[in-house]
Design a protein around this motif. Structure first.
Motif, PDB file in Angstrom:
ATOM      1  N   GLY A  16      85.615  37.010  76.010  1.00  0.00           N
ATOM      2  CA  GLY A  16      86.405  37.409  74.847  1.00  0.00           C
ATOM      3  C   GLY A  16      86.688  36.254  73.909  1.00  0.00           C
ATOM      4  N   THR A  17      86.702  35.030  74.433  1.00  0.00           N
ATOM      5  CA  THR A  17      86.942  33.874  73.581  1.00  0.00           C
ATOM      6  C   THR A  17      85.652  33.263  73.059  1.00  0.00           C
ATOM      7  OG1 THR A  17      87.033  32.417  75.507  1.00  0.00           O
ATOM      8  CG2 THR A  17      89.118  33.269  74.673  1.00  0.00           C
ATOM      9  N   ILE A  18      84.574  33.360  73.810  1.00  0.00           N
ATOM     10  CA  ILE A  18      83.312  32.754  73.385  1.00  0.00           C
ATOM     11  C   ILE A  18      82.667  33.539  72.253  1.00  0.00           C
ATOM     12  CG2 ILE A  18      80.928  32.289  74.085  1.00  0.00           C
ATOM     13  CD1 ILE A  18      81.963  31.346  76.719  1.00  0.00           C
ATOM     14  N   VAL A  19      82.711  34.849  72.323  1.00  0.00           N
ATOM     15  CA  VAL A  19      82.042  35.664  71.305  1.00  0.00           C
ATOM     16  C   VAL A  19      82.615  35.431  69.910  1.00  0.00           C
ATOM     17  CG1 VAL A  19      81.550  38.023  70.580  1.00  0.00           C
ATOM     18  CG2 VAL A  19      81.238  37.370  72.960  1.00  0.00           C
ATOM     19  N   PRO A  20      83.949  35.439  69.719  1.00  0.00           N
ATOM     20  CA  PRO A  20      84.454  35.151  68.369  1.00  0.00           C
ATOM     21  C   PRO A  20      84.141  33.734  67.898  1.00  0.00           C
ATOM     22  CG  PRO A  20      86.135  36.257  69.645  1.00  0.00           C
ATOM     23  CD  PRO A  20      85.012  35.920  70.581  1.00  0.00           C
ATOM     24  N   ILE A  21      84.164  32.755  68.806  1.00  0.00           N
ATOM     25  CA  ILE A  21      83.820  31.389  68.414  1.00  0.00           C
ATOM     26  C   ILE A  21      82.383  31.326  67.946  1.00  0.00           C
ATOM     27  CG2 ILE A  21      83.431  29.048  69.308  1.00  0.00           C
ATOM     28  CD1 ILE A  21      85.869  29.448  71.080  1.00  0.00           C
ATOM     29  N   HIS A  22      81.507  31.998  68.669  1.00  0.00           N
ATOM     30  CA  HIS A  22      80.092  31.996  68.300  1.00  0.00           C
ATOM     31  C   HIS A  22      79.878  32.704  66.964  1.00  0.00           C
ATOM     32  CE1 HIS A  22      75.799  31.845  68.788  1.00  0.00           C
ATOM     33  NE2 HIS A  22      75.727  33.147  68.589  1.00  0.00           N
ATOM     34  N   ALA A  23      80.615  33.758  66.747  1.00  0.00           N
ATOM     35  CA  ALA A  23      80.421  34.526  65.520  1.00  0.00           C
ATOM     36  C   ALA A  23      80.969  33.798  64.291  1.00  0.00           C
ATOM     37  CB  ALA A  23      81.105  35.885  65.659  1.00  0.00           C
ATOM     38  N   GLN A  24      82.032  33.012  64.441  1.00  0.00           N
ATOM     39  CA  GLN A  24      82.693  32.443  63.275  1.00  0.00           C
ATOM     40  C   GLN A  24      82.338  30.991  63.003  1.00  0.00           C
ATOM     41  OE1 GLN A  24      86.815  32.971  63.965  1.00  0.00           O
ATOM     42  NE2 GLN A  24      86.746  35.186  63.810  1.00  0.00           N
ATOM     43  N   GLY A  25      82.511  30.116  63.987  1.00  0.00           N
ATOM     44  CA  GLY A  25      82.476  28.715  63.641  1.00  0.00           C
ATOM     45  C   GLY A  25      81.492  27.863  64.407  1.00  0.00           C
ATOM     46  N   THR A  26      80.457  28.436  64.937  1.00  0.00           N
ATOM     47  CA  THR A  26      79.527  27.655  65.742  1.00  0.00           C
ATOM     48  C   THR A  26      78.827  26.595  64.913  1.00  0.00           C
ATOM     49  OG1 THR A  26      79.175  29.561  67.148  1.00  0.00           O
ATOM     50  CG2 THR A  26      77.582  27.803  67.317  1.00  0.00           C
ATOM     51  N   ASP A  27      78.402  26.939  63.711  1.00  0.00           N
ATOM     52  CA  ASP A  27      77.694  25.971  62.877  1.00  0.00           C
ATOM     53  C   ASP A  27      78.584  24.778  62.550  1.00  0.00           C
ATOM     54  OD1 ASP A  27      75.448  27.533  62.869  1.00  0.00           O
ATOM     55  OD2 ASP A  27      76.025  28.602  61.035  1.00  0.00           O
ATOM     56  N   TYR A  28      79.816  25.042  62.207  1.00  0.00           N
ATOM     57  CA  TYR A  28      80.746  23.956  61.885  1.00  0.00           C
ATOM     58  C   TYR A  28      80.967  23.055  63.092  1.00  0.00           C
ATOM     59  CZ  TYR A  28      85.065  21.510  60.837  1.00  0.00           C
ATOM     60  OH  TYR A  28      86.006  20.541  60.673  1.00  0.00           O
ATOM     61  N   LEU A  29      81.220  23.665  64.262  1.00  0.00           N
ATOM     62  CA  LEU A  29      81.475  22.875  65.460  1.00  0.00           C
ATOM     63  C   LEU A  29      80.241  22.094  65.894  1.00  0.00           C
ATOM     64  CD1 LEU A  29      83.644  25.362  67.540  1.00  0.00           C
ATOM     65  CD2 LEU A  29      84.397  23.297  66.373  1.00  0.00           C
ATOM     66  N   GLN A  30      79.068  22.673  65.711  1.00  0.00           N
ATOM     67  CA  GLN A  30      77.846  21.956  66.058  1.00  0.00           C
ATOM     68  C   GLN A  30      77.610  20.799  65.095  1.00  0.00           C
ATOM     69  OE1 GLN A  30      74.842  24.995  66.171  1.00  0.00           O
ATOM     70  NE2 GLN A  30      75.080  25.312  68.366  1.00  0.00           N
ATOM     71  N   ASN A  31      77.930  20.989  63.844  1.00  0.00           N
ATOM     72  CA  ASN A  31      77.723  19.935  62.854  1.00  0.00           C
ATOM     73  C   ASN A  31      78.594  18.712  63.125  1.00  0.00           C
ATOM     74  OD1 ASN A  31      75.781  21.343  61.455  1.00  0.00           O
ATOM     75  ND2 ASN A  31      77.229  22.197  59.979  1.00  0.00           N
ATOM     76  N   ILE A  32      79.811  18.926  63.595  1.00  0.00           N
ATOM     77  CA  ILE A  32      80.681  17.778  63.847  1.00  0.00           C
ATOM     78  C   ILE A  32      80.635  17.349  65.313  1.00  0.00           C
ATOM     79  CG2 ILE A  32      82.209  18.305  61.922  1.00  0.00           C
ATOM     80  CD1 ILE A  32      84.197  19.430  63.960  1.00  0.00           C
ATOM     81  N   GLY A  33      79.836  18.026  66.136  1.00  0.00           N
ATOM     82  CA  GLY A  33      79.650  17.626  67.524  1.00  0.00           C
ATOM     83  C   GLY A  33      80.772  17.991  68.461  1.00  0.00           C
ATOM     84  N   LYS A  34      81.627  18.906  68.069  1.00  0.00           N
ATOM     85  CA  LYS A  34      82.781  19.271  68.898  1.00  0.00           C
ATOM     86  C   LYS A  34      82.526  20.513  69.744  1.00  0.00           C
ATOM     87  CE  LYS A  34      85.472  16.069  67.320  1.00  0.00           C
ATOM     88  NZ  LYS A  34      85.980  14.987  68.128  1.00  0.00           N
ATOM     89  N   ILE A  35      81.372  21.121  69.629  1.00  0.00           N
ATOM     90  CA  ILE A  35      81.101  22.332  70.399  1.00  0.00           C
ATOM     91  C   ILE A  35      81.153  22.032  71.893  1.00  0.00           C
ATOM     92  CG2 ILE A  35      78.594  22.100  70.386  1.00  0.00           C
ATOM     93  CD1 ILE A  35      80.464  25.388  69.973  1.00  0.00           C
ATOM     94  N   TYR A  36      80.725  20.821  72.274  1.00  0.00           N
ATOM     95  CA  TYR A  36      80.740  20.461  73.691  1.00  0.00           C
ATOM     96  C   TYR A  36      82.162  20.288  74.199  1.00  0.00           C
ATOM     97  CZ  TYR A  36      75.858  19.739  72.644  1.00  0.00           C
ATOM     98  OH  TYR A  36      74.584  19.928  72.230  1.00  0.00           O
ATOM     99  N   VAL A  37      83.049  19.839  73.349  1.00  0.00           N
ATOM    100  CA  VAL A  37      84.456  19.719  73.733  1.00  0.00           C
ATOM    101  C   VAL A  37      85.050  21.098  73.964  1.00  0.00           C
ATOM    102  CG1 VAL A  37      86.734  18.929  72.974  1.00  0.00           C
ATOM    103  CG2 VAL A  37      84.711  17.543  72.490  1.00  0.00           C
ATOM    104  N   VAL A  38      84.749  22.022  73.095  1.00  0.00           N
ATOM    105  CA  VAL A  38      85.253  23.393  73.231  1.00  0.00           C
ATOM    106  C   VAL A  38      84.729  24.015  74.512  1.00  0.00           C
ATOM    107  CG1 VAL A  38      85.226  25.699  72.211  1.00  0.00           C
ATOM    108  CG2 VAL A  38      85.526  23.700  70.746  1.00  0.00           C
ATOM    109  N   VAL A  39      83.450  23.863  74.770  1.00  0.00           N
ATOM    110  CA  VAL A  39      82.857  24.422  75.985  1.00  0.00           C
ATOM    111  C   VAL A  39      83.465  23.768  77.223  1.00  0.00           C
ATOM    112  CG1 VAL A  39      80.709  24.625  77.296  1.00  0.00           C
ATOM    113  CG2 VAL A  39      80.715  25.099  74.852  1.00  0.00           C
ATOM    114  N   ALA A  40      83.660  22.462  77.197  1.00  0.00           N
ATOM    115  CA  ALA A  40      84.247  21.761  78.337  1.00  0.00           C
ATOM    116  C   ALA A  40      85.666  22.242  78.612  1.00  0.00           C
ATOM    117  CB  ALA A  40      84.240  20.256  78.091  1.00  0.00           C
ATOM    118  N   VAL A  41      86.449  22.463  77.581  1.00  0.00           N
ATOM    119  CA  VAL A  41      87.820  22.951  77.764  1.00  0.00           C
ATOM    120  C   VAL A  41      87.817  24.354  78.349  1.00  0.00           C
ATOM    121  CG1 VAL A  41      89.905  23.657  76.516  1.00  0.00           C
ATOM    122  CG2 VAL A  41      88.820  21.474  75.995  1.00  0.00           C
ATOM    123  N   ILE A  42      86.958  25.215  77.843  1.00  0.00           N
ATOM    124  CA  ILE A  42      86.890  26.587  78.359  1.00  0.00           C
ATOM    125  C   ILE A  42      86.450  26.594  79.819  1.00  0.00           C
ATOM    126  CG2 ILE A  42      85.645  28.773  78.150  1.00  0.00           C
ATOM    127  CD1 ILE A  42      85.690  28.347  75.113  1.00  0.00           C
TER     128      ILE A  42
END
Length: 70
Positions: A16-42
């Protein structure tokens, strides 16, 4: 039956938390390199919840066993 429902709860919360993140802000998070931080926290939260549920189940089994012996 109740334990099975509790077991699936973290999966539902996780997806339920991954799907909205993927739909909305994945490109932004990937561009700044924070997607791995989000995944690690989850993943860390998920592992913590699973470990807590396992320990709670063990404690409840011990309590039930001691009540059944009396």
């Amino acid at each position: 039956m109740y334990a099975k429902r509790i077991f699936w709860l973290p999966f539902l919360i996780l997806f339920g938390t991954i799907v909205p993140i993927h739909a909305q802000g994945t490109d932004y998070l990937q561009n700044i390199g924070k997607i791995y931080v989000v995944v690690a926290v989850i993943v860390t939260l998920f592992i913590g919840v699973v470990v807590f549920m396992i320990s709670l189940d063990r404690r409840l089994k011990r309590i039930e066993k001691s009540l059944n012996q009396k």
